[in-house]
Write an enzyme that holds these catalytic residues in place. Structure first.
Site, PDB file in Angstrom:
ATOM      1  CD  GLU A 114      -2.691  -1.217   2.551  1.00 56.62           C
ATOM      2  OE1 GLU A 114      -3.895  -1.466   2.471  1.00 56.62           O
ATOM      3  OE2 GLU A 114      -2.114  -1.042   3.642  1.00 56.62           O
TER       4      GLU A 114
HETATM    5  C1  TNX Z   1      -4.180  -4.040   4.958  1.00 58.01           C
HETATM    6  S1  TNX Z   1      -2.461  -6.304   4.424  1.00 58.01           S
HETATM    7  C2  TNX Z   1      -2.877  -3.796   5.347  1.00 58.01           C
HETATM    8  C3  TNX Z   1      -2.610  -3.391   6.728  1.00 58.01           C
HETATM    9  C4  TNX Z   1      -3.860  -3.187   7.509  1.00 58.01           C
HETATM   10  C5  TNX Z   1      -4.848  -4.277   7.195  1.00 58.01           C
HETATM   11  C6  TNX Z   1      -6.094  -4.206   8.010  1.00 58.01           C
HETATM   12  C7  TNX Z   1      -1.470  -5.280   4.194  1.00 58.01           C
HETATM   13  C8  TNX Z   1      -0.291  -5.764   3.573  1.00 58.01           C
HETATM   14  N1  TNX Z   1      -1.785  -4.042   4.569  1.00 58.01           N
HETATM   15  O1  TNX Z   1      -1.812  -2.242   6.752  1.00 58.01           O
HETATM   16  O2  TNX Z   1      -3.536  -3.192   8.851  1.00 58.01           O
HETATM   17  O3  TNX Z   1      -5.180  -4.211   5.847  1.00 58.01           O
HETATM   18  O4  TNX Z   1      -6.924  -5.301   7.792  1.00 58.01           O
END
Ligand code: TNX
Length: 525
Positions: free
Chosen positions: A337
């Protein structure tokens, strides 16, 4: 007349209680194949009798190494409190006498591999054999589960400490079976992390991935960049006090995990999810200004300045210290992300960070987005949401660690009534998190490309051990089984009965678990 009737009724009650008790002891623990074990072993043969653990029993270890003795001591410590027996760990010069437990690594059996074990139980002896102390450690978890649930209690219990006789031959399907704990969104201290290690060990998991940094907190002391922990670790989601592990504390966790044959995989998330560092050191920002600490739960807004050389010095310094604290092979570089990093900056950044980790003798794991970059040989991509990313990683020769969010994200709510957790990947009931196969989940990614499974617990909404356990149990045992037991012996209808029989064990282990309506819970096993 009335008295006579009463007498007859009493006799009837007495007899039926007797029969009930007898049938319980007969069906309970004299048929090994009917025992509720999680993960389900590869093969079980029953011989219809039982071994009785009695006062005077000892544990004999074949070969006097420190590791073997530790494994023996570990088993003794599991058995002593509830039985009240003074169980000693002794070297075995010959086949131990009747009533004892024998741990042996003297007779290698290729089929068992490194983590497998063979458990042979006769009326006279429990013999656990493996190719390594690690295999014995996994087998000990089976012995624990074969004993009555109250073996888990910390005080002396009256008990028939019986184990059904027969043979179990067992080994894992995947080499990597893990859980992840996000200590960044809410901080969990040393004792909590150790407790979590104890819990995952019961289900033969062998990796704990610690998400050590994120926008909301930096949780590991880095001596060359001390403000990271002091300032970056000073808060958490919701504005609480946060916290961090000193290097000594962290090393203590790693050692504790090593003793249970659990590898700690440390993660420093970058180039995004890094506000805690950006708030601590202005020079890591492109504009040279420190950001504010962040206590919300939005994602995707921060980026280290990928065009500044100081950023790579920072990464190198952090990785140098982290690698020195890491006994396992992996360092996780995050990479998810990174919406605030331009793609053309993300790609070379991830390449360079992989090289830094490699130069410190460690293997890279990153979230599936890292496949946008060129992957070094032996880099692992952790699939969580984007199949194209995972396929691109495989096409580069990378292995995949399977953490599909809609199955393994144990921070997701169970259903619409769950108060904790998130729901962006959907509600995940216990059956749903169990019913899937890593080897067919993404068409085009077969078993040969998969290193294993991991269940991440993100902690935006989870701030203490009770809440943690409620989200983890009972989904984590199912993920552990998916990693350990071959797909051919797994099915929900069988699993839900075994899981249901864990109610008493969870209770005696003092685990706060979700009583899913999908599971036929039965206490008293
Ligand atoms: C996605 S999964 C994220 C996390 C969040 C999570 C909450 C991922 C690699 N990144 O930063 O905590 O969703 O469900």
């Amino acid at each position: 007349m009335i008295r006579k009737q009463n007498k007859a009724a009493n006799l009837l009650i007495f007899l039926s209680v007797l029969v009930l008790n007898m049938s319980c002891t007969l069906t309970n623990r004299s048929d090994l194949a009917k025992e509720s074990l999680i993960p389900r072993p590869v093969s079980i043969t029953s011989t219809g009798d039982y071994f009785f653990l009695k006062s005077g029993a000892n544990i004999y270890i074949e070969g006097e190494t420190d590791k073997l003795r530790k494994v023996g001591d570990y088993l003794a410590e599991r058995l002593k409190p509830a039985t009240g027996f003074d169980i000693e760990v002794k070297p075995a010069e010959k086949v131990p006498g009747s009533g004892n437990i024998w741990l042996s690594v003297s007779d290698p059996d290729q089929k068992l591999g490194f983590e497998g074990y063979e458990l042979s139980i006769t009326k006279d002896l429990i013999k656990l054999s493996a190719n390594s102390p690690e295999g014995l450690f996994r087998g000990i978890q089976t012995i624990r589960q074969l004993l009555p649930a109250k073996i888990e209690l910390g005080t002396r219990q009256q008990g028939d400490w019986k184990i059904a006789t027969g043979t179990i031959v067992d080994y894992p399907d995947y080499p990597y079976r893990g859980a992840m704990l996000d200590v960044a969104r809410h901080f969990f201290g040393v004792d909590d992390v150790k407790h979590f290690i104890d819990l995952i060990a019961c289900f033969k998991m062998n990796v704990l991935h610690l998400h050590l940094s994120d926008d909301q907190g930096w949780r590991i002391e880095i001596k060359s960049w001390p403000i990271l922990a002091i300032h970056g670790g000073s808060t958490e989601v919701g504005g609480g006090a946060g916290g961090y592990f000193t290097q000594e504390q962290y090393a203590d966790i790693v050692k504790y995990a090593d003793d249970q044959y659990i590898t700690i995989v440390p993660e420093i998330d970058m180039p995004g999810h890094i506000n805690a560092a950006l708030a601590s050191y202005p020079e890591l920002n492109c504009n040279g200004k420190a950001t504010e600490l962040y206590t919300g739960i939005e994602v995707g807004f921060s980026s280290i300045c990928t065009s500044k050389e100081i950023s790579y010095k920072f990464v190198n310094d952090v990785v140098t210290e982290l690698a020195a604290l890491t006994t396992g092979p992996y360092i996780h570089i995050g990479g998810d992300e990174s919406h605030a990093t331009k793609k053309e900056d993300y790609i070379p950044f991830v390449k360079r960070v992989q090289d830094i980790v490699r130069d410190h003798g460690k293997l890279v794991i990153g979230w599936d987005e890292i496949s946008l970059s060129a992957l070094n040989p032996n880099t692992t991509a952790q699939f969580w949401a984007n199949r194209e990313n995972a396929l691109r990683a495989v096409s580069q020769g990378a292995k995949i660690l399977m953490s599909p969010a809609s199955k393994t994200y144990i921070d997701m709510k169970y259903d619409s009534t769950t108060t904790l957790g998130q729901k962006w990947a959907g509600f995940i009931e216990v059956d749903s998190s169990y019913i899937w196969d890593p080897a067919t989940y993404i068409p085009g990614i077969g078993k040969e490309s998969i290193t294993g499974v991991e269940a991440p617990l993100w902690t935006e909404t989870i701030s203490n051990m009770d809440e943690l356990e409620y989200m983890v149990f009972p989904r984590l045992p199912g993920i552990a089984e998916i990693g350990w037991s071959p797909d051919s012996i797994r099915n929900w209808d069988d699993y839900k009965v075994r899981l249901g029989n864990f109610a008493g064990r969870f209770k005696d282990m003092n685990i706060n678990f979700y009583h899913s309506p999908k599971v036929p819970w039965v206490e008293g096993n």
